[in-house]
Design an enzyme around this catalytic site. Structure first.
Site, short mmCIF file in Angstrom:
data_model
loop_
_atom_site.label_atom_id
_atom_site.label_comp_id
_atom_site.label_asym_id
_atom_site.label_seq_id
_atom_site.Cartn_x
_atom_site.Cartn_y
_atom_site.Cartn_z
N LYS A 1 11.55 -43.45 -7.37
CA LYS A 1 12.89 -43.39 -7.97
C LYS A 1 13.10 -42.04 -8.66
CE LYS A 1 14.51 -45.39 -12.14
NZ LYS A 1 14.67 -46.46 -13.10
N LYS B 1 14.79 -40.15 -15.21
CA LYS B 1 14.92 -39.29 -16.39
C LYS B 1 13.57 -38.92 -16.97
CE LYS B 1 18.94 -41.12 -18.82
NZ LYS B 1 19.26 -42.24 -19.72
N LYS C 1 6.31 -48.65 -16.99
CA LYS C 1 6.34 -47.80 -18.19
C LYS C 1 5.07 -47.95 -19.01
CE LYS C 1 11.20 -46.94 -18.52
NZ LYS C 1 12.44 -47.01 -19.22
P1 AMP Z 1 18.86 -45.86 -18.01
O1 AMP Z 1 18.81 -44.39 -17.95
O2 AMP Z 1 17.52 -46.50 -17.76
O3 AMP Z 1 19.58 -46.39 -19.21
O4 AMP Z 1 19.71 -46.32 -16.73
C1 AMP Z 1 21.11 -46.32 -16.73
C2 AMP Z 1 21.65 -46.81 -15.42
O5 AMP Z 1 21.31 -45.87 -14.38
C3 AMP Z 1 21.10 -48.18 -14.96
O6 AMP Z 1 22.15 -48.95 -14.43
C4 AMP Z 1 20.11 -47.81 -13.89
O7 AMP Z 1 19.98 -48.85 -12.95
C5 AMP Z 1 20.75 -46.57 -13.28
N1 AMP Z 1 19.74 -45.70 -12.62
C6 AMP Z 1 18.73 -45.04 -13.24
N2 AMP Z 1 18.01 -44.32 -12.32
C7 AMP Z 1 18.59 -44.56 -11.11
C8 AMP Z 1 18.32 -44.11 -9.75
N3 AMP Z 1 17.30 -43.29 -9.47
N4 AMP Z 1 19.14 -44.56 -8.77
C9 AMP Z 1 20.17 -45.37 -9.04
N5 AMP Z 1 20.48 -45.83 -10.27
C10 AMP Z 1 19.71 -45.44 -11.30
#
Ligand code: AMP
Length: 330
Positions: A194, A197, A110
């Site tokens: 990956k 978002k 990031k």
């Molecule tokens: P965040 O949006 O960073 O708060 O992520 C929320 C959850 O989504 C966390 O447990 C991440 O590990 C999971 N996550 C985010 N992107 C991915 C992805 N591409 N594949 C699998 N899990 C994901």
């Protein structure tokens, strides 16, 4: 037994978030009492519009409910309602070194995208706040996507140092649980990366859970694959097909080996992609309808936050109180 996990209310929820975490939460309800939160303080680690946080917080709670979380079994709450998390963060931050934080993969990724003179301290110390979240509810496990495992390990290091210094066992890091499928969903346009978002909103590589279903079909059908035409799992040489297989396995709740068996006779990628698209669209249709139902009932959502803040704070106060005593603040 208790489980803990959270998602940041930033940007639109992606298929990666759904398959990597949201979809699995409800499975935990039968074995654990899940504490699932909206990580709104974490959302501040990168510049964000206040209204975006407010609206996405309601979105996320609606997704939690739409995905099958039951308010009688799961404590659904907002991170910022638990004032104790800030205090615990201020205490445990003294048990981690700058070198360790600077080695965190997510921070490196990031911060590499930012002006090097303007990297927020909050982005740097994010795993410490996450550790505070992990300790406060006395949980046994935390279901996360693979990208968060390193942060859970860091929390365990803080726990080890803290408990050793004070000869106590107050801090307890839950065990990270990464589901067999769905924990590393890749971008459809670059399956070596990956699905995130923070990718460009118009990227064809990211499926958002609120995407129009025709758009979802187009994105799946145009997912980048290789020049071969055989469907089998090989993430190194066939990352695109392997990613679609992972998506399918997770949607159907079956293993990759079962997907291999199902499609090994399939002669065309197009036929396989159509199967994946059909399956995804039927699941998303239900989710989107349920989401709309909850999202239109803000009063109900506020009531859930209010009631559960009380439940979560009770546990948080107990742990913080013990920590404050042992370090000498009380
Ligand atoms: P965040 O949006 O960073 O708060 O992520 C929320 C959850 O989504 C966390 O447990 C991440 O590990 C999971 N996550 C985010 N992107 C991915 C992805 N591409 N594949 C699998 N899990 C994901």
């Amino acid at each position: 037994m208790k489980a803990i996990s959270g998602i940041k209310p930033t940007g639109r929820i992606t298929l990666g978030n759904y398959l990597g975490s949201l979809k699995h939460f409800k499975e935990y309800q039968n074995k654990y009492t899940p504490y699932i939160f909206v990580a709104d303080i974490h959302a501040l680690t990168l510049p964000i519009d206040p209204n975006e946080i407010r609206e996405r917080t309601y979105d996320l709670l609606s997704y939690y409910l739409a995905s099958g979380l039951d308010i009688n079994k799961t404590v659904l709450f907002k991170q910022s309602d638990i004032l104790e998390v800030g205090q615990l963060n201020s205490i445990i931050i003294n048990f981690i070194y700058m070198g360790e934080l600077s080695r965190m993969t997510q921070f490196k990724q990031k911060s590499a995208l930012l002006n090097q003179e303007a990297i927020g301290v909050g982005l740097f110390t994010y795993p410490v706040l996450m550790a505070a979240d992990l300790y406060l509810y006395d949980c046994d496990v935390c279901p996360v996507g693979e990208d968060q495992v390193q942060h859970v390990e860091l929390a365990r290091e803080i726990e080890r140092r803290f408990n050793k210094r004070y000869q106590t066992n107050i801090l307890k890091t839950p065990k990270a649980i990464v589901s067999k499928t769905g924990s590393r969903i890749k971008s459809l346009s670059d399956p070596t990366k990956k699905m995130s978002k923070s990718d460009d909103e118009h990227s064809k590589g990211v499926i958002y859970m609120d995407d129009d279903l025709n758009v979802v079909r187009k994105k799946i059908m145009s997912a980048v694959t290789d020049m071969d035409s055989k469907v089998f799992y090989d993430p190194i040489n066939k990352p695109g097909i392997s990613n679609l297989m992972e998506i399918y396995a997770c949607l159907k709740n079956i293993s990759i080996e079962q997907v291999d068996d199902l499609f090994k006779q399939c002669a065309r990628y197009g036929d396989f992609k159509k199967e994946v698209a059909d399956c995804l669209i039927s699941e998303m249709q239900v989710l989107q309808e349920r989401f709309k139902y909850y999202r239109n009932n803000k009063k109900y959502l506020d009531e859930i936050f209010e009631k559960n803040a009380g439940i979560a704070r009770k546990s948080a106060q107990t742990i913080l109180n013990k920590v404050e005593k042992v370090v000498g603040l009380k």
